[in-house]
Scaffold this motif. Sequence first.
Motif, mmCIF file in Angstrom:
data_model
loop_
_atom_site.group_PDB
_atom_site.id
_atom_site.type_symbol
_atom_site.label_atom_id
_atom_site.label_comp_id
_atom_site.label_asym_id
_atom_site.label_seq_id
_atom_site.Cartn_x
_atom_site.Cartn_y
_atom_site.Cartn_z
ATOM 1 N N MET A 1 0.834 -1.163 0.000
ATOM 2 C CA MET A 1 0.000 0.000 0.000
ATOM 3 C C MET A 1 0.889 1.240 0.000
ATOM 4 S SD MET A 1 -2.818 0.811 2.652
ATOM 5 C CE MET A 1 -4.275 0.577 2.744
ATOM 6 N N SER A 2 0.680 2.147 -0.933
ATOM 7 C CA SER A 2 1.534 3.329 -1.022
ATOM 8 C C SER A 2 0.938 4.496 -0.235
ATOM 9 C CB SER A 2 1.705 3.740 -2.482
ATOM 10 O OG SER A 2 0.474 4.160 -2.987
ATOM 11 N N ARG A 3 1.819 5.352 0.166
ATOM 12 C CA ARG A 3 1.371 6.526 0.920
ATOM 13 C C ARG A 3 0.758 7.546 -0.031
ATOM 14 N NH1 ARG A 3 4.749 8.583 5.716
ATOM 15 N NH2 ARG A 3 4.154 10.462 4.640
ATOM 16 N N LEU A 4 -0.135 8.321 0.512
ATOM 17 C CA LEU A 4 -0.802 9.366 -0.260
ATOM 18 C C LEU A 4 0.055 10.619 -0.189
ATOM 19 C CD1 LEU A 4 -3.525 9.774 -1.723
ATOM 20 C CD2 LEU A 4 -4.416 10.695 0.380
ATOM 21 N N ASN A 5 0.488 11.099 -1.335
ATOM 22 C CA ASN A 5 1.303 12.313 -1.305
ATOM 23 C C ASN A 5 0.397 13.556 -1.236
ATOM 24 O OD1 ASN A 5 0.418 12.861 -3.891
ATOM 25 N ND2 ASN A 5 2.235 11.991 -4.872
ATOM 26 N N ARG A 6 1.003 14.700 -1.029
ATOM 27 C CA ARG A 6 0.266 15.944 -0.809
ATOM 28 C C ARG A 6 -0.614 16.295 -2.011
ATOM 29 N NH1 ARG A 6 1.424 20.867 2.437
ATOM 30 N NH2 ARG A 6 0.339 22.539 1.367
ATOM 31 N N ARG A 7 -0.102 16.141 -3.204
ATOM 32 C CA ARG A 7 -0.842 16.473 -4.427
ATOM 33 C C ARG A 7 -2.117 15.644 -4.532
ATOM 34 N NH1 ARG A 7 -0.825 14.043 -9.348
ATOM 35 N NH2 ARG A 7 -1.525 15.314 -11.089
ATOM 36 N N ASP A 8 -2.016 14.359 -4.303
ATOM 37 C CA ASP A 8 -3.186 13.497 -4.386
ATOM 38 C C ASP A 8 -4.208 13.839 -3.300
ATOM 39 O OD1 ASP A 8 -2.102 12.177 -6.535
ATOM 40 O OD2 ASP A 8 -1.216 10.571 -5.314
ATOM 41 N N PHE A 9 -3.701 14.185 -2.117
ATOM 42 C CA PHE A 9 -4.598 14.553 -1.025
ATOM 43 C C PHE A 9 -5.382 15.827 -1.376
ATOM 44 C CE2 PHE A 9 -5.464 17.054 2.785
ATOM 45 C CZ PHE A 9 -6.291 16.164 3.464
ATOM 46 N N VAL A 10 -4.694 16.832 -1.903
ATOM 47 C CA VAL A 10 -5.350 18.099 -2.256
ATOM 48 C C VAL A 10 -6.375 17.874 -3.365
ATOM 49 C CG1 VAL A 10 -4.956 20.388 -3.260
ATOM 50 C CG2 VAL A 10 -3.449 19.543 -1.461
ATOM 51 N N ILE A 11 -6.031 17.064 -4.348
ATOM 52 C CA ILE A 11 -6.975 16.780 -5.443
ATOM 53 C C ILE A 11 -8.205 16.050 -4.899
ATOM 54 C CG2 ILE A 11 -7.315 15.418 -7.539
ATOM 55 C CD1 ILE A 11 -4.411 16.102 -8.286
ATOM 56 N N GLY A 12 -8.002 15.084 -4.039
ATOM 57 C CA GLY A 12 -9.126 14.344 -3.468
ATOM 58 C C GLY A 12 -9.999 15.213 -2.579
ATOM 59 N N ALA A 13 -9.367 16.025 -1.714
ATOM 60 C CA ALA A 13 -10.129 16.909 -0.831
ATOM 61 C C ALA A 13 -10.879 17.963 -1.646
ATOM 62 C CB ALA A 13 -9.194 17.570 0.176
ATOM 63 N N GLY A 14 -10.231 18.457 -2.687
ATOM 64 C CA GLY A 14 -10.895 19.434 -3.559
ATOM 65 C C GLY A 14 -12.098 18.837 -4.249
ATOM 66 N N GLY A 15 -11.979 17.607 -4.689
ATOM 67 C CA GLY A 15 -13.111 16.925 -5.327
ATOM 68 C C GLY A 15 -14.273 16.743 -4.369
ATOM 69 N N ILE A 16 -13.952 16.396 -3.139
ATOM 70 C CA ILE A 16 -15.007 16.238 -2.126
ATOM 71 C C ILE A 16 -15.668 17.585 -1.853
ATOM 72 C CG2 ILE A 16 -15.414 15.725 0.308
ATOM 73 C CD1 ILE A 16 -13.283 13.511 0.017
ATOM 74 N N ALA A 17 -14.872 18.654 -1.756
ATOM 75 C CA ALA A 17 -15.422 19.986 -1.501
ATOM 76 C C ALA A 17 -16.315 20.438 -2.647
ATOM 77 C CB ALA A 17 -14.289 20.986 -1.276
ATOM 78 N N VAL A 18 -15.874 20.234 -3.873
ATOM 79 C CA VAL A 18 -16.687 20.613 -5.037
ATOM 80 C C VAL A 18 -17.982 19.807 -5.058
ATOM 81 C CG1 VAL A 18 -16.791 20.517 -7.560
ATOM 82 C CG2 VAL A 18 -14.765 21.439 -6.436
ATOM 83 N N GLY A 19 -17.907 18.547 -4.738
ATOM 84 C CA GLY A 19 -19.109 17.716 -4.688
ATOM 85 C C GLY A 19 -20.082 18.179 -3.615
ATOM 86 N N ALA A 20 -19.559 18.550 -2.451
ATOM 87 C CA ALA A 20 -20.421 19.028 -1.367
ATOM 88 C C ALA A 20 -21.097 20.341 -1.748
ATOM 89 C CB ALA A 20 -19.604 19.205 -0.090
ATOM 90 N N ALA A 22 -21.718 21.415 -4.826
ATOM 91 C CA ALA A 22 -22.693 21.116 -5.875
ATOM 92 C C ALA A 22 -23.949 20.484 -5.280
ATOM 93 C CB ALA A 22 -22.071 20.189 -6.923
ATOM 94 N N ALA A 23 -23.778 19.607 -4.308
ATOM 95 C CA ALA A 23 -24.934 18.981 -3.666
ATOM 96 C C ALA A 23 -25.764 20.027 -2.917
ATOM 97 C CB ALA A 23 -24.480 17.885 -2.708
ATOM 98 N N HIS A 24 -25.093 20.953 -2.250
ATOM 99 C CA HIS A 24 -25.801 22.005 -1.507
ATOM 100 C C HIS A 24 -26.649 22.850 -2.446
ATOM 101 C CE1 HIS A 24 -26.583 25.291 1.241
ATOM 102 N NE2 HIS A 24 -26.096 26.111 0.329
ATOM 103 N N PHE A 25 -26.033 23.389 -3.495
ATOM 104 C CA PHE A 25 -26.779 24.255 -4.404
ATOM 105 C C PHE A 25 -27.792 23.477 -5.235
ATOM 106 C CE2 PHE A 25 -23.149 27.074 -3.560
ATOM 107 C CZ PHE A 25 -23.874 28.177 -3.127
ATOM 108 N N GLY A 26 -27.484 22.245 -5.561
ATOM 109 C CA GLY A 26 -28.446 21.422 -6.290
ATOM 110 C C GLY A 26 -29.686 21.132 -5.457
#
Length: 87
Positions: A1-20, A22-26
């Motif tokens: 299992m590989s560690r999650l680097n900073r770039r991947d973490f920011v992309i994943g957190a950003g995706g979750i934030a954008v989804g949240a 979008a769900a709120h306004f939708g």
Amino acid sequence: MSRLNRRDFVIGAGGIAVGAIAAHFGSRYWLFNHTEVGKHYVLKSKQYELEQMLLPKTGVTLPVTLNDSAKRLAEEGVIDVEKWNTL
């Protein structure tokens, strides 16, 4: 299992934030456009804005003077003075 680097973490957190977001306004869009409660709320808020625009609490002063118009109307017979006084 590989560690999650900073770039991947920011992309994943950003995706979750954008989804949240979008769900709120939708969900707000759906609520206000597809439910009776939401439509009633929107109608009431528009009605309130219109009332404030047309009927301000401070009132409106109209540039109208009546002078002796009531007297002239009575003299011409447009207003029946006896009926007016019984009102």
